[in-house]
Design a protein around this motif. Structure first.
Motif: not given
Length: 284
Positions: A192-207
Motif C-alpha cells: 500500500t505504501i509502495l503504490t501511494c509513493v509510486r503514484a506520487f512520484l509518477a505524477g511528479m515525472v508527468q509534470k
C-alpha cells in the motif's frame, strides 16, 4: 511483491524445505508424512501444523518445514519461516542487482555522454499508452527483471532525485521484508505504501514531462500494472532526451537532439568563461 520477488521466494522455499533428511517423517500436527508438502492432502492451511508452517502466496499457499529464526521474530513461527525465505532470496539477489546497477549507471547515466535531463529542450514528448512498452522488448526486460534501475533512471532524467536514491528507494519498497509476511498483510502494509509513493512520484515525472497529473489513475496503474507504467514512463522520458536504452546497458541518442544538447552545453560554458574574464575572477 513483484513477480520476480515472488519467484525468488518460491525457489528458496523449495530449497529450504528439501534440506530435511531423506526418508524421515515429519509431524504435520495430527498426522505424519514424508515431507511437509504432502501434509495438507488437499485440506489447505488447517492441516499444516506441527513441524510445518503455511507459506502464504497470492494464489493460495504451500506447506513447508519450519525453520529456527534468530532475532526479533519468534522461532519456528509462520512469520519467522516467511522471513527466513525472504532473507535468503534478498541476500542472494541484491549483490547481482548492485553489480548490474553499477554497470548501468556507468554506461547509461554517466556515459560519456552524460544522459541529459528533461526541461532542457522546449518540447513535450508524445503521450504513450500503458502497454506501448510491450512493443519494445528491451524495455520489457528491464522493467521485469530490473525495475528499480529503470525507475531510478526515470527519476534522474526528470530531475526528481538522483539515480541512486531512486533506485535504492524503489528496491526497498519492492523487496522489503513485509513482502514475506503473507499476501494480505503485505498488501495492507508495504505494498500500500509502495503504490501511494509510486503514484506520487509518477505524477511528479508527468509534470516534468509536460503532462497532466492524474493521481487516482496513477494509483490504479501502480497497484495493478506497475511494470507497464514504469516502462511507459521510461519511453516518454527517453523520447524527451532523444535516448534509446537497449540491452545490455547500451544507449544511443538521436543525432538532432544530441547536437542540440551539445550546443546548449557549449553555449553555457562559453557564457561562464566570458563572465569569468569580464569580472577577472578566473581561478579564484
Amino acid at each position: 511483491m513483484s513477480r520476480l520477488g515472488a519467484s525468488a521466494l518460491l525457489v528458496c522455499a523449495f530449497f529450504c524445505s528439501s534440506l530435511r533428511e531423506a526418508g524421515a517423517l515429519v509431524d504435520c500436527g495430527g498426522n505424519f508424512a514424508n515431507d511437509c508438502g504432502v501434509c495438507p492432502n488437499g485440506n489447505g492451511e488447517t492441516w499444516c501444523n506441527g513441524e510445518c508452517t503455511w507459506f502464504k502466496q497470492p494464489t493460495g499457499g504451500m506447506c513447508l518445514a519450519k525453520v529456527p529464526i534468530p532475532g526479533f521474530v519468534k522461532e519456528n513461527s509462520p512469520v519467522g519461516a516467511n522471513f527466513y525465505y525472504w532473507a535468503t532470496a534478498f541476500t542472494g539477489s541484491i549483490p547481482v542487482m548492485v553489480i548490474f546497477s553499477c554497470v548501468y549507471y556507468a554506461r547509461v547515466i554517466v556515459g560519456p555522454p552524460e544522459m541529459p535531463k528533461v526541461g532542457i529542450f522546449d518540447a513535450t514528448p508524445a503521450r504513450r499508452g500503458l502497454f506501448d512498452c510491450l512493443s519494445k522488448p528491451d524495455v520489457c526486460l528491464y522493467t521485469t527483471f530490473c525495475m528499480p534501475v529503470v525507475a531510478g533512471k526515470n527519476y534522474h532524467i526528470a530531475g526528481i532525485c538522483g539515480f541512486w536514491p531512486g533506485c535504492c528507494f524503489t528496491t526497498a519498497l519492492l523487496y522489503g521484508p513485509w513482502a514475506s509476511w503473507g499476501f494480505w498483510p503485505g498488501i495492507a502494509g508495504g505494498l500500500t505504501i509502495l503504490t501511494c509513493v509510486r503514484a506520487f512520484l509518477a505524477g511528479m515525472v508527468q509534470k516534468k514531462l509536460g503532462f497532466q497529473e492524474h493521481f487516482c489513475k496513477n494509483l490504479i496503474y501502480s497497484a495493478f500494472c506497475m511494470p507497464c507504467d514504469v516502462g511507459r514512463e521510461s519511453l516518454e522520458a527517453d523520447q524527451e532526451v532523444g535516448a534509446d536504452v537497449t540491452c545490455c546497458c547500451t544507449v544511443t541518442y538521436d543525432s538532432k537532439v544530441f547536437n542540440e544538447f551539445q550546443n546548449l552545453v557549449e553555449g553555457t560554458a562559453d557564457k561562464a568563461e566570458r563572465s569569468c574574464t569580464k569580472n577577472r575572477m578566473c581561478g579564484h
